[in-house]
Design a protein around this motif. Structure first.
Motif, short mmCIF file in Angstrom:
data_model
loop_
_atom_site.label_atom_id
_atom_site.label_comp_id
_atom_site.label_asym_id
_atom_site.label_seq_id
_atom_site.Cartn_x
_atom_site.Cartn_y
_atom_site.Cartn_z
N ILE A 118 0.84 -1.20 0.00
CA ILE A 118 0.00 0.00 0.00
C ILE A 118 0.88 1.25 0.00
O ILE A 118 1.92 1.30 0.66
N ILE A 119 0.44 2.27 -0.72
CA ILE A 119 1.10 3.57 -0.74
C ILE A 119 0.05 4.62 -0.39
O ILE A 119 -1.03 4.66 -1.00
N THR A 120 0.34 5.46 0.57
CA THR A 120 -0.61 6.51 0.92
C THR A 120 -0.51 7.66 -0.08
O THR A 120 0.55 7.91 -0.67
N THR A 121 -1.62 8.37 -0.26
CA THR A 121 -1.69 9.44 -1.25
C THR A 121 -2.43 10.65 -0.67
O THR A 121 -3.06 10.56 0.38
N SER A 122 -2.39 11.74 -1.39
CA SER A 122 -3.14 12.94 -1.01
C SER A 122 -4.54 12.85 -1.59
O SER A 122 -4.88 13.48 -2.59
N LEU A 160 -6.09 -0.78 -6.79
CA LEU A 160 -7.18 -0.38 -5.91
C LEU A 160 -6.92 0.99 -5.30
O LEU A 160 -5.88 1.20 -4.67
N CYS A 161 -7.87 1.92 -5.47
CA CYS A 161 -7.74 3.27 -4.93
C CYS A 161 -8.87 3.55 -3.94
O CYS A 161 -10.01 3.13 -4.15
N SER A 162 -8.56 4.30 -2.89
CA SER A 162 -9.60 4.73 -1.96
C SER A 162 -9.08 5.91 -1.15
O SER A 162 -7.95 6.36 -1.34
N SER A 163 -9.94 6.41 -0.26
CA SER A 163 -9.55 7.52 0.60
C SER A 163 -10.50 7.59 1.78
O SER A 163 -11.49 6.86 1.85
N PHE A 164 -10.22 8.52 2.69
CA PHE A 164 -11.09 8.76 3.84
C PHE A 164 -11.88 10.06 3.65
O PHE A 164 -12.47 10.56 4.60
N SER A 165 -11.89 10.58 2.43
CA SER A 165 -12.54 11.87 2.18
C SER A 165 -14.05 11.78 2.23
O SER A 165 -14.71 12.70 2.72
N LYS A 166 -14.64 10.72 1.69
CA LYS A 166 -16.10 10.60 1.69
C LYS A 166 -16.63 10.06 3.01
O LYS A 166 -17.77 10.32 3.38
N SER A 167 -15.81 9.29 3.71
CA SER A 167 -16.31 8.59 4.89
C SER A 167 -15.90 9.22 6.21
O SER A 167 -16.48 8.90 7.25
N LEU A 168 -14.90 10.14 6.22
CA LEU A 168 -14.40 10.59 7.51
C LEU A 168 -13.95 12.05 7.54
O LEU A 168 -14.47 12.83 8.34
N ALA A 169 -12.98 12.43 6.72
CA ALA A 169 -12.37 13.76 6.85
C ALA A 169 -11.92 14.27 5.49
O ALA A 169 -10.76 14.06 5.09
N PRO A 170 -12.80 14.95 4.74
CA PRO A 170 -12.42 15.44 3.41
C PRO A 170 -11.18 16.33 3.41
O PRO A 170 -10.32 16.21 2.54
N GLY A 171 -11.08 17.22 4.41
CA GLY A 171 -9.99 18.17 4.43
C GLY A 171 -8.64 17.59 4.81
O GLY A 171 -7.61 18.25 4.61
N VAL A 176 -3.43 3.75 -2.27
CA VAL A 176 -3.53 2.89 -3.44
C VAL A 176 -2.78 1.60 -3.17
O VAL A 176 -1.70 1.60 -2.56
N ALA A 177 -3.38 0.49 -3.60
CA ALA A 177 -2.72 -0.82 -3.58
C ALA A 177 -2.56 -1.21 -5.05
O ALA A 177 -3.47 -1.80 -5.64
N PRO A 178 -1.43 -0.87 -5.67
CA PRO A 178 -1.32 -0.94 -7.13
C PRO A 178 -0.83 -2.26 -7.72
O PRO A 178 -0.51 -2.33 -8.91
N GLY A 179 -0.74 -3.31 -6.91
CA GLY A 179 -0.36 -4.60 -7.45
C GLY A 179 0.99 -4.58 -8.13
O GLY A 179 1.97 -4.08 -7.59
#
Length: 480
Positions: A182-186, A318-329, A335-338
């Motif tokens: 996994i790699i964290t992203t903005s 696979l891409c995701s974030s916590f913007s919709k579920s927790l903290a947009p700002g 990303v888990a890019p295989g």
């Protein structure tokens, strides 16, 4: 004590007699739709029965669909709900298209920045629904403990603590992903951009859902990529037969999809469909970019399975974030890019270099101490109820023939109005009434869906929201 119930032998149960008398008040218009019914104690006194009997009467009335309970408010006469009709799967052009939606997106975002505008256009959770106080407290605590490391670059792959928590959560969605994968992203936007940059070059063709999230289309536009639209069903997602035909006749560089609660339709692809999608792309070595930003916001009891769970060759990014579920700002995504891991890691260095350290650590702690799961339970319940309520309000207020999606997750709905309604004109009229909506042409590279809009249900139900939906319905009606 006044009693309308006889004291002799009862032909029917006592609670049913009470219920029948309340039914009569409803049928004769004494109690009107939306009005509050007497309290349980008051009904007990009025009819000379026990509170237990009154409770049984109200349960019967609820079962009949005549009253509804509202938390801390009592029982109300149920407002008749119109039958929702869902849009059919649209026929989309098979042509490869250059994308030009940037101007439409800029207009939407400009309106979203105005505090007096009701934000029904952006898929953003209302700040008052988020666990702001808890997150701020954790962030302050993390900042004190982290010291100098909290203001230092957190170079790719990003926070180990956060990646470990993310890996745990993916197991609940049927995928086994290790922290070192996994790699964290903005945010998810950067994750999607990195994936597209990793698997394409300018001029390549990418298959996308139709309609699809306008942010995806803007990314394709900025990267000089072309799109081909795959018809998408409002409930089951991308038409895999149509995609398979495209794979046989087109040279696709990638497929970008949201199998779990697509945006804007809210479609949920069945598990067998997700497996088929992964396999057919894997056979042709066409990378699948899976966007899962709404996956945690399911309305049902179980978290849907990730398409990534069927990946055996690393072909799914696979891409995701916590913007919709927790903290947009906070702008924390991942990303888990295989098999594209090293390429994504390098591209991250030329994109934002590193993800913000303190927000990563704060979210990691919130996940680890159980706060996230506790918050999600209430958030899911709110979104499920609000999606249904807004959908019903739209069906009641908009012109006859309007169709509304009924998503099983997320917090957006797609509204298909009669053919004579122009969504772009409706957006202009709505802004004049301080309401922001997302017009359908934003969600198509060919700028189709001219009579459709997307509405956010992330705004709490208030008289202003109710009035806004009624206003939108009237504005749409005027165009016919």
């Amino acid at each position: 004590m006044v009693s309308g119930i006889s004291s002799g032998a009862q032909a029917v149960p006592l609670y049913q007699e009470v219920a029948d008398k309340i039914v009569r008040l409803i049928e004769e218009g004494v109690l009107r739709p939306g009005e509050r019914v007497s309290s349980l104690r008051k009904v007990s006194e009025q009819y000379g029965v026990s509170v237990t009997t009154a409770i049984q009467a109200f349960i019967l009335l609820e079962d009949r669909g005549l009253v509804e309970a509202r938390p801390k408010s009592g029982f109300f006469v149920r407002v008749p709900r119109p039958v929702l009709r869902e849009p059919a799967m649209a026929k989309t052009p098979r042509a490869i298209t250059a994308v030009t939606v940037g101007a439409l997106q800029s207009r939407l975002f400009e309106a979203a920045m105005m505090p007096h505008i009701l934000p029904l256009g952006g898929a953003v959770p209302s700040p008052e629904l988020l666990p702001t106080v808890k997150l701020n407290r954790i962030l302050a605590s993390v900042a004190r403990r982290a010291g100098k490391s909290g203001i230092s670059y957190d170079m790719p792959p990003g926070s180990e603590a956060l990646r470990r928590e993310i890996a745990k959560r993916t197991m609940n969605a049927g995928a086994t992903i290790l922290p070192q994968e996994i790699i964290t992203t903005s945010g998810a936007t950067e994750a999607l951009m990195l994936c597209l940059r990793a698997v394409t070059v300018p001029g390549n063709v990418v298959a996308v859902e139709s309609p699809t999230y306008f942010g995806v289309l803007h990314a394709l536009e900025e990267l000089g990529l072309k799109a081909i639209e795959v018809p998408t069903h409002p409930r089951d997602g991308m038409d895999l037969d149509a995609l398979e035909r495209m794979l046989k006749t087109r040279n696709l560089a990638a497929c970008l999809a949201v199998p779990t609660f697509s945006n804007p339709l809210g479609a949920l692809m069945p598990d067998e469909g997700k497996e088929r999608l992964v396999r057919m792309l894997e056979e042709r070595q066409v990378p699948l970019i899976e966007d899962d930003v709404f996956g945690e916001l399911h309305h049902g009891p179980h978290r849907p399975r990730l398409a990534k769970g069927y990946d055996q060759t690393g072909n799914v990014l696979l891409c995701s974030s916590f913007s919709k579920s927790l903290a947009p700002g906070y702008r924390v995504g991942w990303v888990a890019p295989g098999r594209f891991y090293e390429r994504i890691k390098t591209l991250k260095l030329t994109s934002t270099l590193a993800t913000a350290t303190l927000p990563e650590l704060a979210i990691a702690e919130f996940l680890a101490n159980g706060g996230y799961d506790h918050y999600l339970r209430s958030a899911r319940s709110f979104y499920a109820a609000n999606v249904q309520r807004v959908g019903q309000a739209v069906a009641a207020a908009f012109p006859e023939g309007t169709k509304v999606t009924q998503p099983q997750g997320g917090f957006v709905i797609w509204v298909e109005m009669p053919a004579g309604v122009d969504a772009l004109r409706l957006q202009d009229d709505a802004l004049a009434h301080e309401i922001n909506i997302a017009p359908g042409p934003m969600f198509s590279p060919t700028q189709g869906y001219k009579n459709c809009i997307r509405l956010s249900c992330g705004v709490p139900w208030t008289p202003r929201l109710q009035q806004a939906i009624q206003t939108l319905g009237k504005l749409a009606q005027r165009q016919l």
